[in-house]
Design a protein around this motif. Sequence first.
Motif, PDB file in Angstrom:
ATOM      1  N   PHE A  50     -87.983  51.905 -82.092  1.00 19.73           N
ATOM      2  CA  PHE A  50     -86.558  50.917 -81.954  1.00 19.73           C
ATOM      3  C   PHE A  50     -86.874  49.518 -81.661  1.00 19.73           C
ATOM      4  O   PHE A  50     -86.340  48.646 -81.942  1.00 19.73           O
ATOM      5  N   ALA A  51     -87.905  49.568 -80.935  1.00 20.39           N
ATOM      6  CA  ALA A  51     -88.336  48.108 -80.550  1.00 20.39           C
ATOM      7  C   ALA A  51     -88.917  47.211 -81.724  1.00 20.39           C
ATOM      8  O   ALA A  51     -88.435  45.974 -81.835  1.00 20.39           O
TER       9      ALA A  51
ATOM     10  N   LEU B 112     -85.648  46.294 -83.657  1.00 19.44           N
ATOM     11  CA  LEU B 112     -84.847  45.204 -82.897  1.00 19.44           C
ATOM     12  C   LEU B 112     -85.474  44.005 -82.954  1.00 19.44           C
ATOM     13  O   LEU B 112     -84.727  43.196 -83.223  1.00 19.44           O
TER      14      LEU B 112
ATOM     15  N   ARG C  61     -82.696  41.513 -84.510  1.00 16.55           N
ATOM     16  CA  ARG C  61     -82.063  40.821 -83.459  1.00 16.55           C
ATOM     17  C   ARG C  61     -81.602  39.514 -83.736  1.00 16.55           C
ATOM     18  O   ARG C  61     -80.441  39.049 -83.402  1.00 16.55           O
ATOM     19  N   SER C  62     -82.407  38.576 -84.297  1.00 19.52           N
ATOM     20  CA  SER C  62     -82.029  37.376 -84.821  1.00 19.52           C
ATOM     21  C   SER C  62     -81.000  37.231 -85.744  1.00 19.52           C
ATOM     22  O   SER C  62     -80.008  36.580 -85.425  1.00 19.52           O
TER      23      SER C  62
ATOM     24  N   ILE D 244     -77.793  38.371 -83.730  1.00 22.73           N
ATOM     25  CA  ILE D 244     -77.217  37.379 -82.709  1.00 22.73           C
ATOM     26  C   ILE D 244     -76.717  36.260 -83.517  1.00 22.73           C
ATOM     27  O   ILE D 244     -75.675  35.823 -83.366  1.00 22.73           O
TER      28      ILE D 244
ATOM     29  N   ALA E 206     -74.407  41.494 -79.253  1.00 21.60           N
ATOM     30  CA  ALA E 206     -75.429  41.889 -80.114  1.00 21.60           C
ATOM     31  C   ALA E 206     -76.435  43.264 -79.260  1.00 21.60           C
ATOM     32  O   ALA E 206     -76.709  44.177 -79.580  1.00 21.60           O
ATOM     33  N   GLN E 207     -76.233  43.071 -77.893  1.00 21.38           N
ATOM     34  CA  GLN E 207     -76.786  44.509 -76.800  1.00 21.38           C
ATOM     35  C   GLN E 207     -76.002  45.444 -77.153  1.00 21.38           C
ATOM     36  O   GLN E 207     -76.553  46.376 -77.394  1.00 21.38           O
ATOM     37  N   GLU E 208     -74.617  45.190 -77.369  1.00 21.14           N
ATOM     38  CA  GLU E 208     -73.932  46.375 -77.591  1.00 21.14           C
ATOM     39  C   GLU E 208     -74.128  47.059 -78.910  1.00 21.14           C
ATOM     40  O   GLU E 208     -74.159  48.074 -79.128  1.00 21.14           O
TER      41      GLU E 208
ATOM     42  N   PHE F  85     -76.912  46.958 -80.693  1.00 18.53           N
ATOM     43  CA  PHE F  85     -78.387  47.837 -80.533  1.00 18.53           C
ATOM     44  C   PHE F  85     -78.096  49.057 -79.650  1.00 18.53           C
ATOM     45  O   PHE F  85     -78.805  50.217 -79.703  1.00 18.53           O
ATOM     46  N   LEU F  86     -77.414  48.920 -78.576  1.00 13.90           N
ATOM     47  CA  LEU F  86     -77.270  50.079 -77.818  1.00 13.90           C
ATOM     48  C   LEU F  86     -76.472  51.113 -78.573  1.00 13.90           C
ATOM     49  O   LEU F  86     -76.676  52.422 -78.361  1.00 13.90           O
TER      50      LEU F  86
ATOM     51  N   TYR G 209     -78.837  52.892 -80.667  1.00 10.17           N
ATOM     52  CA  TYR G 209     -79.399  53.807 -80.055  1.00 10.17           C
ATOM     53  C   TYR G 209     -78.816  54.859 -79.632  1.00 10.17           C
ATOM     54  O   TYR G 209     -79.273  56.129 -79.855  1.00 10.17           O
TER      55      TYR G 209
END
Lengths: 203, 160
Positions: free
Chosen positions: A23-24, A27, A31-32, A35, A52-54, A56-57, A60
């Motif tokens: 997952f990391a 991410l 992520r870039s 975002i 963006a956090q939402e 990836f959450l 997950y």
Amino acid sequence: MWAMAQTDVQLMLEVKAGDEQSFALLLHRYRSPVINFLYRMVRNRAQAEDLAQEVFLRVYRARGGYEPSAKFSTWLFRIATNLALNSVRDTRHQKQEISIEQPAGETEEGEERPLDVEERSANIEQHLVEEARSRMIREAVERLPEKQRAAVLLHKYEELSYGEIAKSLRCSESALKSLLFRAYETLRVELAPLVGQGPKAGS
Amino acid sequence: MNCGKMEKYILGYVDGRLEARELRKAEAHLAGCAECGRRVTEFRAVSGLLEEMPKIMPTEGFDARLQARIAVEAARESWWAWLAPAPRVAFAAALLALLCVWVGSRPRDVDAYPHYAGAEMRAEDQMRMVKDLPVLEDFDVLENFEPLADLPPAVQAEGN
């Protein structure tokens, strides 16, 4: 262990099996782009990062039911697009108030930072021209209706096919092509002063 | 292909996404249409301008913030996972607990009247009974039942 070039789908299947490290990696890979897509959609850095956090959450949370039926990036950007469009619609009125109070272009981004003395004496004119050019492009994109904007951003930056973008926007491929055509027509008119100039010097 | 149809193909032509058949048709149209030719040139220019849009980098704490949220999520999931193998048992236990709370919170009507049949009923007991409409009639009858009033105190105690 997989070799370096593990595909997104392989990584996601490992996440499904409980591998946090995969997952990391996903991410780090996405992520870039996510975002930046969100930033260009919502025009606010902090909000873009929260969304963006939402994104990836949600990825997950949904890992248990993940099936590699579509490209991972299509799925990811579908989530991002949904969140972005909802956010833009929810805050539209608020945004209008801000744009009235705040001169266009002077966002929280700090791109309009004060120039130091050295820069000022060196090439202030060129700097201002570039600033104006950059602002003009950004504002033209920002003024597009949100669905057209999402279509342009996904098409231009995320290397998704027409079919994949259409899925993200929940429209037909034909409707997507119309959206893109209208967006480019608008940009062609709004950016007319730059369209004839060719690429920026030095880029 | 006319200019109207070309609308759907022009961007695909600009970014090289047309299939061979579509490409041939688009090229045939462009060969005879200056307006669409100009549009292709300008769409290319717009596409180039979009390349100039500035990119931002994630802020320093982005990953850490997300990992913290994921950890919370994982902890929550593992708690639920503990219940997951027996969801029906969990549901039944929850129902039982609710039932206990409900029964426990009910007014204790049945035990509330230790002197129900007696003449020594306390004022508060009487008030409770007055509120209890279904037994109001019986209460009235018993209260005015003369043979009971004539009973000696010892017998009343046994009756309780």
